[in-house]
Structures are given as structure tokens and as C-alpha cells.
Write a protein that holds these residues in place. Structure first.
Motif, PDB file in Angstrom:
ATOM      1  N   VAL A  93       0.865  -1.071  -0.093  1.00  0.00           N
ATOM      2  CA  VAL A  93       0.067   0.075  -0.041  1.00  0.00           C
ATOM      3  C   VAL A  93       0.954   1.423  -0.023  1.00  0.00           C
ATOM      4  N   ALA A  94       0.284   2.329  -0.565  1.00  0.00           N
ATOM      5  CA  ALA A  94       1.107   3.613  -0.553  1.00  0.00           C
ATOM      6  C   ALA A  94       1.055   4.297   0.904  1.00  0.00           C
ATOM      7  N   ALA A  95       2.355   4.702   1.406  1.00  0.00           N
ATOM      8  CA  ALA A  95       2.479   5.519   2.443  1.00  0.00           C
ATOM      9  C   ALA A  95       1.799   6.945   2.430  1.00  0.00           C
ATOM     10  N   PRO A  96       1.338   7.379   3.428  1.00  0.00           N
ATOM     11  CA  PRO A  96       0.683   8.768   3.351  1.00  0.00           C
ATOM     12  C   PRO A  96       1.513   9.633   2.612  1.00  0.00           C
ATOM     13  N   GLY A  97       0.543  10.455   1.672  1.00  0.00           N
ATOM     14  CA  GLY A  97       1.356  11.417   0.856  1.00  0.00           C
ATOM     15  C   GLY A  97       2.278  10.854  -0.336  1.00  0.00           C
ATOM     16  N   LEU A  98       2.479   9.732  -0.315  1.00  0.00           N
ATOM     17  CA  LEU A  98       3.143   9.151  -1.649  1.00  0.00           C
ATOM     18  C   LEU A  98       2.388   8.266  -2.343  1.00  0.00           C
ATOM     19  N   THR A  99       2.963   8.107  -3.802  1.00  0.00           N
ATOM     20  CA  THR A  99       2.348   6.983  -4.527  1.00  0.00           C
ATOM     21  C   THR A  99       2.961   5.596  -3.947  1.00  0.00           C
ATOM     22  N   ARG A 100       2.097   4.628  -4.529  1.00  0.00           N
ATOM     23  CA  ARG A 100       2.703   3.198  -4.188  1.00  0.00           C
ATOM     24  C   ARG A 100       4.173   3.150  -4.759  1.00  0.00           C
ATOM     25  N   SER A 101       4.353   3.713  -5.777  1.00  0.00           N
ATOM     26  CA  SER A 101       5.627   3.497  -6.607  1.00  0.00           C
ATOM     27  C   SER A 101       6.758   4.174  -5.599  1.00  0.00           C
ATOM     28  N   ALA A 102       6.373   5.327  -5.270  1.00  0.00           N
ATOM     29  CA  ALA A 102       7.262   6.044  -4.278  1.00  0.00           C
ATOM     30  C   ALA A 102       7.601   5.320  -3.082  1.00  0.00           C
ATOM     31  N   ALA A 123       7.183   5.082 -13.123  1.00  0.00           N
ATOM     32  CA  ALA A 123       6.794   6.438 -12.615  1.00  0.00           C
ATOM     33  C   ALA A 123       7.944   7.301 -12.312  1.00  0.00           C
ATOM     34  N   PRO A 124       7.277   8.696 -12.702  1.00  0.00           N
ATOM     35  CA  PRO A 124       8.186   9.787 -12.143  1.00  0.00           C
ATOM     36  C   PRO A 124       8.245   9.852 -10.786  1.00  0.00           C
ATOM     37  N   THR A 125       7.323   9.498  -9.888  1.00  0.00           N
ATOM     38  CA  THR A 125       7.420   9.838  -8.499  1.00  0.00           C
ATOM     39  C   THR A 125       8.488   8.623  -7.924  1.00  0.00           C
ATOM     40  N   ALA A 126       8.510   7.460  -8.612  1.00  0.00           N
ATOM     41  CA  ALA A 126       9.667   6.808  -8.102  1.00  0.00           C
ATOM     42  C   ALA A 126      11.112   7.288  -8.093  1.00  0.00           C
ATOM     43  N   LEU A 127      11.297   8.112  -9.400  1.00  0.00           N
ATOM     44  CA  LEU A 127      12.491   8.522  -9.466  1.00  0.00           C
ATOM     45  C   LEU A 127      12.727   9.866  -8.639  1.00  0.00           C
ATOM     46  N   ASP A 128      11.644  10.557  -8.558  1.00  0.00           N
ATOM     47  CA  ASP A 128      11.675  11.644  -7.357  1.00  0.00           C
ATOM     48  C   ASP A 128      12.052  11.267  -6.125  1.00  0.00           C
ATOM     49  N   GLY A 142      17.229   6.286 -15.497  1.00  0.00           N
ATOM     50  CA  GLY A 142      16.185   7.037 -15.008  1.00  0.00           C
ATOM     51  C   GLY A 142      15.045   7.160 -16.461  1.00  0.00           C
ATOM     52  N   LEU A 143      14.503   6.524 -16.786  1.00  0.00           N
ATOM     53  CA  LEU A 143      13.683   6.618 -17.943  1.00  0.00           C
ATOM     54  C   LEU A 143      11.891   6.622 -17.710  1.00  0.00           C
ATOM     55  N   GLY A 149       5.330  15.125 -14.521  1.00  0.00           N
ATOM     56  CA  GLY A 149       6.322  14.802 -14.035  1.00  0.00           C
ATOM     57  C   GLY A 149       7.563  14.261 -14.648  1.00  0.00           C
ATOM     58  N   SER A 150       7.365  13.658 -15.519  1.00  0.00           N
ATOM     59  CA  SER A 150       8.671  12.903 -16.029  1.00  0.00           C
ATOM     60  C   SER A 150       9.638  13.670 -16.433  1.00  0.00           C
ATOM     61  N   VAL A 151       9.533  14.619 -17.217  1.00  0.00           N
ATOM     62  CA  VAL A 151      10.732  15.731 -17.725  1.00  0.00           C
ATOM     63  C   VAL A 151      11.267  16.055 -16.582  1.00  0.00           C
ATOM     64  N   ALA A 152      10.689  16.504 -15.563  1.00  0.00           N
ATOM     65  CA  ALA A 152      11.254  17.437 -14.361  1.00  0.00           C
ATOM     66  C   ALA A 152      12.054  16.427 -13.538  1.00  0.00           C
ATOM     67  N   ALA A 153      11.673  14.990 -13.523  1.00  0.00           N
ATOM     68  CA  ALA A 153      12.332  13.923 -12.712  1.00  0.00           C
ATOM     69  C   ALA A 153      13.538  13.789 -13.251  1.00  0.00           C
ATOM     70  N   LYS A 154      13.439  13.666 -14.551  1.00  0.00           N
ATOM     71  CA  LYS A 154      14.654  13.339 -15.407  1.00  0.00           C
ATOM     72  C   LYS A 154      15.690  14.248 -15.301  1.00  0.00           C
TER      73      LYS A 154
END
Length: 193
Positions: A93-102, A123-128, A142-143, A149-154
Motif C-alpha cells: 500500500v502507499a504511505a501517506p502522501g506518497l504514490t505506491r511507486s514512491a 513512475a516519475p514519482t519513483a525517480l523523485d 531514469g526513464l 512529472g517525467s521531464v522534471a524528474a529526469k
């Protein structure tokens, strides 16, 4: 040694009629060609950002048995030459305030804080989140893909100065990320042309 199928040989021959990669450093060439081959899209050549030193360090780490941590199972199954740890599997499950990927990346970073090769293809949130963890890695691929969010994360990955492979656009994805890993694992002594 991996057996190269005749279709792959033909695909590389076609690729090389459409894209000249001869002047690229060896591992950069391997990554660019493998991603182009995987996606059938030569325009990746101008989009990928590779650092030959980082590619050498990542390849050496992988060959020495460093853990390979992917964000999602789709990336892991695309890597054909070795097993991976799937960060998403560590986060039911996702932690509060995060995606499951993050959340998965946070859990994986706690288990592999030093020396793992990281591959983010979804997921860009995973890279963040990976950038926030402060892990020490010989290479981060990091692709992540997406309009949000993907351009900003990369760009953040490149700005952080981590040894990495990334690209400048919104595109990315599991196939491209796995292709970059496979290029490093297949390099040396294998030329499908």
C-alpha cells in the motif's frame, strides 16, 4: 554467451542504415542502439543522455553481482540476463502522501542504500523519491514515462549529478529502461550486425 536470433541481426542491420552510431563511445552506442532496436524509433538517439563513465561503472557493478533494483515488474521481466528486486513488490500500500511507486522505492532504498543499480521505467514519482533517499549507486537508469512529472524528474536526476542514463522528453517506459540494462549486460563481444 547469448545466442542472437536472426531477426535481431536483421533488425540491427536495418537500424544501422537509418542511424549512424559509429562515433559514439562503445557503451553509449550499445544503449542507444538497444533502445532504438527495442522501440523501432531512431529519434531516441537525440533524446537519450548517456555518460560513458557511468555506463562503465554500472556495467562493472552488474557483472560483479550488484543488486539490480527496478521500480516495477514490467522493467524486471524485460531484463533478460539477470534477476531484479522489484521495488513495487515491497509496497503493498502507499504511505501517506506518497504514490505506491514512491513507497516501494523508499522501502527498497532502506534495503539497498549502497551499491545497487537502479532502473526506473514507469513512475516519475519513483525517480523523485529515489533522489530524496540519498542512496549511493554506480548507475541510475531514469526513464520514467508520462505527461506529468517525467521531464522534471529526469532533469532533476541530471542536475543532481548522479551517474545516470536519462532522456529529455516525456517518453520513456519499461521497454526502454530494460533495453538500457540489457545493452550493458550484452556488451563486449556481441555485435548483432
Amino acid at each position: 554467451m547469448r545466442t542472437v536470433h536472426p531477426i535481431e541481426t536483421e533488425s540491427y542491420a536495418i537500424l544501422r542504415t537509418r542511424l549512424d552510431t559509429a562515433d559514439l563511445p562503445p557503451l553509449t552506442r550499445a544503449v542507444v542502439e538497444r533502445v532504438v532496436h527495442t522501440t523501432a524509433d531512431p529519434s531516441w538517439a537525440g533524446d537519450l543522455v548517456c555518460d560513458e563513465g557511468a555506463l562503465r561503472a554500472g556495467r562493472a557493478a552488474l557483472l560483479a553481482g550488484a543488486p539490480l533494483v527496478t521500480d516495477v515488474r514490467m522493467v524486471a521481466v524485460g531484463v533478460t540476463a539477470r534477476p531484479s528486486v522489484v521495488a513495487l513488490d515491497l509496497a503493498p500500500v502507499a504511505a501517506p502522501g506518497l504514490t505506491r511507486s514512491a513507497t516501494g522505492i523508499r522501502a527498497a532504498a532502506a534495503q539497498y542504500p549502497d551499491g545497487a543499480v537502479w532502473v526506473i521505467g514507469n513512475a516519475p514519482t519513483a525517480l523523485d523519491e529515489l533522489l530524496r533517499t540519498g542512496v549511493r549507486s554506480p548507475l541510475v537508469i531514469g526513464l520514467p514515462v508520462g505527461f506529468v512529472g517525467s521531464v522534471a524528474a529526469k532533469a532533476a536526476l541530471r542536475a543532481a549529478g548522479w551517474p545516470s542514463v536519462s532522456n529529455r522528453s516525456e517518453r520513456g517506459g519499461a521497454a526502454a529502461a530494460a533495453a538500457a540494462v540489457n545493452a550493458l549486460l550484452y556488451a563486449d563481444g556481441e555485435d548483432p550486425s
